[in-house]
Design an enzyme around this catalytic site. Structure first.
Site, mmCIF file in Angstrom:
data_model
loop_
_atom_site.group_PDB
_atom_site.id
_atom_site.type_symbol
_atom_site.label_atom_id
_atom_site.label_comp_id
_atom_site.label_asym_id
_atom_site.label_seq_id
_atom_site.Cartn_x
_atom_site.Cartn_y
_atom_site.Cartn_z
ATOM 1 N N SER A 158 0.810 -1.217 0.000
ATOM 2 C CA SER A 158 0.000 0.000 0.000
ATOM 3 C C SER A 158 0.847 1.273 0.000
ATOM 4 C CB SER A 158 -0.935 0.010 1.218
ATOM 5 O OG SER A 158 -0.188 -0.072 2.422
ATOM 6 N N ASP A 187 -3.038 7.257 10.128
ATOM 7 C CA ASP A 187 -3.125 5.931 10.742
ATOM 8 C C ASP A 187 -1.798 5.440 11.314
ATOM 9 O OD1 ASP A 187 -1.725 5.464 8.453
ATOM 10 O OD2 ASP A 187 -3.206 4.145 7.527
ATOM 11 N N HIS A 210 0.720 5.111 6.913
ATOM 12 C CA HIS A 210 0.832 5.751 5.606
ATOM 13 C C HIS A 210 1.212 7.222 5.766
ATOM 14 C CE1 HIS A 210 -1.905 2.278 4.897
ATOM 15 N NE2 HIS A 210 -1.118 2.147 3.834
#
Length: 678
Positions: A94, A270, A273
């Site tokens: 991600s 979070d 990221h």
């Protein structure tokens, strides 16, 4: 008493530290700094791409400064021009997906972050033939290996750029176990040869894992600790760097994102990221790494190779070398002649006989000496501006970096004042003072970062274009001309009015006398102060630079005329001048020209770095050398003018014809070289 102490102190300083000794000190500093930078590049390597990918710091909140080089901010058109017919592949988790989105948004800012996050994401710009893909492979495992292995086959079209990286997913699903780390090492060991093979024909980057903000991590991510991330990074670096036995690995480590994340991960939503600004910085670094060597932007010195020597540069080097050799020959001959004519002691009387024969310095020797000095200065210009020996960094504006130097030079300018030799309007001392403070303000404006038709047809014609173009474009010359295109007419009008008033004996230019009668002087002085303040407020509140630049040529005369009247109407103001500003005013042209080559970088877009890691000391040292060089060039120009430009017209015309022929020859040689490159 104060004036006496000041004069005594100034004489004392001049006795121990003169302009000559300052120049010697500047020369020693240049030699030492050049030796240090040369040794550093020999030891640490000369590849600015490595610095761009591995080190840097933030200037302010969001401006990233790579170590030793300048990073260009690519526009949409530039990015498309660089990546035309190119295929870029991002493969990983991600975080790599985030980097993919930021990279694509440089090409197309309207591209939205949407769709299934755990799938491949394609992007294609058909107009520019640019293809960018994200391939979802969150673990370094057999699936990622198979994807990479396909690209190694000769029959398959390979991406031009491959950006890969993964680790946090493995830490998460295996709960941070040591067995997972061991498996990661085995998997990356099997992938390393494939990446190395791809790196022979494509640009391959392995992105090291960024740190996390552990306090913000959700419960199912608590096992992703910075300690674990460091262990995975160490494994990737050691394995990929040792994938080749006898040479350096072609797979490039993208480790700079770690430094960026260390400063910005606290802003993460979070804890895992990165915020968007940090992703954009990493994407722009990737763009610089790949595109700088292709487009060669002026303000993007990272990853740009040193430009090859031009024919004119080679000829200039030969000319100055011959001048140095010639001067040394003359110096040796002159010294031997001086020894022969040295006074000898009369043995009978015990007295020294006076030297009867005096060996004069010939104009040719003076000419060679001037060329010798100029050659050394031009070598320093080349080292700073073309050789990539010294570092270059981007500018970053703060109010303090602009206003503190302004206040400092203002105090010095007021402190160092003397009486003028004459009290006429705009006397020589006053105009030198004016040029001096204006040039110093311009220099501070540039280094602090406070800045960014028929005409083109005329100046685009050869040979004028060779004199005024920059990278094949005369826009810069046209822009400078437009800003002050009416100054000649304003100056002529002012001179006409001044001479007319002087002829009618309207002006009183005696020492201490007001320029006009008391009533007229007070009225004009009041109007001038109001006009000066009004223009200053308007200029400082300008929000649209393009519109203000358009108005400037017409309205700037108000500010200039107001300053002239304020400076010259009171008799006491006309009778003194700032010797500090006047000293700089005498070398204002040299300061203006030299700043582009040995003080700033990339046509004022950056700063020359002689002393890395200490911005304040770097500014002090580079400014000291810069001023000494400008002053020496001014003296060399005066010496050459006295020799080259004779007083009789016939000799003057002959020499002007020779100079014109010389420059025509240079233009022809330059054109021939340009055609050979094309």
């Amino acid at each position: 008493m104060a004036a006496l102490a000041y004069n005594m102190g100034k004489r004392e300083i001049n006795h121990y530290f003169s302009v000559r000794s300052a120049k010697v000190l500047a020369l020693v500093a240049v030699l030492l700094l050049a030796a240090c930078h040369l040794a550093s590049r020999r030891y640490r390597g000369n590849d600015s791409c490595e610095y761009l990918l591995s080190s840097g710091r933030f200037l302010g909140e969001k401006v990233w400064q790579p170590h030793s080089c300048m990073m260009h901010k690519y526009k949409i058109s530039e990015a498309k021009n660089c990546l035309v017919d190119k295929h870029i592949a991002f493969i990983g988790d991600s975080r790599i997906r985030q980097l993919f989105y930021s990279f694509v948004k440089i090409i197309n800012p309207q591209f939205k972050e949407e769709g299934n996050k755990h799938e491949n994401i394609p992007f294609e710009d058909k107009v520019a033939s640019v293809k960018v893909d994200f391939l979802w492979h969150p673990e370094v495992n057999g699936s990622m290996k198979q994807c990479i292995k396909v690209w190694t086959e000769d029959s398959i079209a390979k991406p031009h750029v491959i950006v890969a990286g993964a680790a946090t997913w493995s830490i998460k699903i295996h709960n941070g176990s040591n067995e997972a780390l061991s498996q990661y090492k085995m998997n990356i060991t099997s992938i390393a040869p494939l990446l190395e093979k791809l790196a022979k024909t494509s640009d391959v980057y392995w992105v090291l894992q960024d740190p996390v903000y552990e306090d913000l991590l959700s419960e199912n991510r608590k096992m992703i600790t910075n300690e674990k991330i460091d262990a995975y990074n160490e494994a990737a670096v050691s394995i990929l760097n040792s994938s080749t036995r006898n040479s350096k690995s072609n797979v490039k480590m993208f480790s700079v994102s770690k430094l960026i994340a260390q400063e910005t991960i606290m802003e993460s939503l979070d804890g895992l990221h990165l915020p968007e600004s940090s992703r954009e910085t990493s994407a722009m670094i990737l763009m610089n790494v790949y595109c700088n060597k292709i487009l060669k932007p002026v303000d993007g010195s990272c990853c740009q190779p040193r430009p090859p020597l031009t024919l004119i540069q080679k000829l200039a080097a030969c000319f100055f070398t011959l001048s140095i050799i010639g001067y040394l020959i003359f110096y040796i001959i002159h010294r031997n002649a001086h020894r022969k004519n040295k006074p000898c002691t009369d043995l009978e009387s015990g007295e020294e006989k006076k030297n009867i024969i005096n060996t004069p310095v010939s104009p040719l020797e003076t000419l060679l000496q001037s060329f010798c000095k100029l050659g050394l200065i031009m070598a320093y210009f080349y080292m700073c501006d073309r050789a990539n020996l010294f570092m270059k960094e981007n500018k970053f504006y703060t109010h303090s970096s602009f206003f503190i130097p302004i206040i400092y030079i203002l105090v010095l300018g007021v402190f160092y004042n003397e009486n003028t030799k004459e009290t006429k309007v705009l006397n020589r001392e006053q105009t030198d003072e004016w040029k001096g403070w204006m040039q110093l303000v311009i220099l501070i404006y540039h280094i602090s970062g406070a800045s960014t038709g028929a005409f083109e047809k005329i100046f685009s014609l050869w040979p004028l274009s060779k004199c005024f173009e920059l990278k094949g474009n005369v826009y810069e010359w046209w822009f400078r001309w437009r800003l002050d295109r009416y100054v000649v007419f304003h100056g002529m009008l002012f001179a006409f009015i001044y001479l007319a008033l002087q002829k009618r004996q309207v002006l009183s230019e005696g020492k201490g006398e007001p320029l006009f009668s008391n009533k007229i002087s007070n009225f004009l002085l009041f109007i001038s102060v109001v006009s000066f303040l009004t223009y200053s407020i308007w200029a400082s509140s300008c929000k649209n630079k393009a519109e203000c630049n358009e108005l400037h040529p017409s309205v700037s005369v108000v500010q200039i005329l107001a300053f002239i009247l304020i400076r010259n109407i009171p008799g006491y103001a006309r009778s003194v001048y700032s010797s500090f500003f006047a000293w700089f005013g005498k070398i204002s042209l040299e300061l203006f020209i030299c700043q582009y080559h040995i003080w700033l970088a990339a046509d004022t877009r950056g700063i020359l770095v002689l002393i890395p890691g200490n911005p304040m000391l770097n500014i002090i040292v580079s400014t000291f050398i810069f001023v000494c060089v400008a002053h020496e060039i001014s003296q060399i120009t005066n010496d050459l003018a006295q020799i080259i430009i004779p007083k009789d017209n016939s000799s003057l015309l002959k020499r002007l014809a020779c100079i014109a022929a010389f420059f025509c020859g240079l233009l022809i040689l330059s054109s021939i070289q340009d055609k050979s490159r094309d």
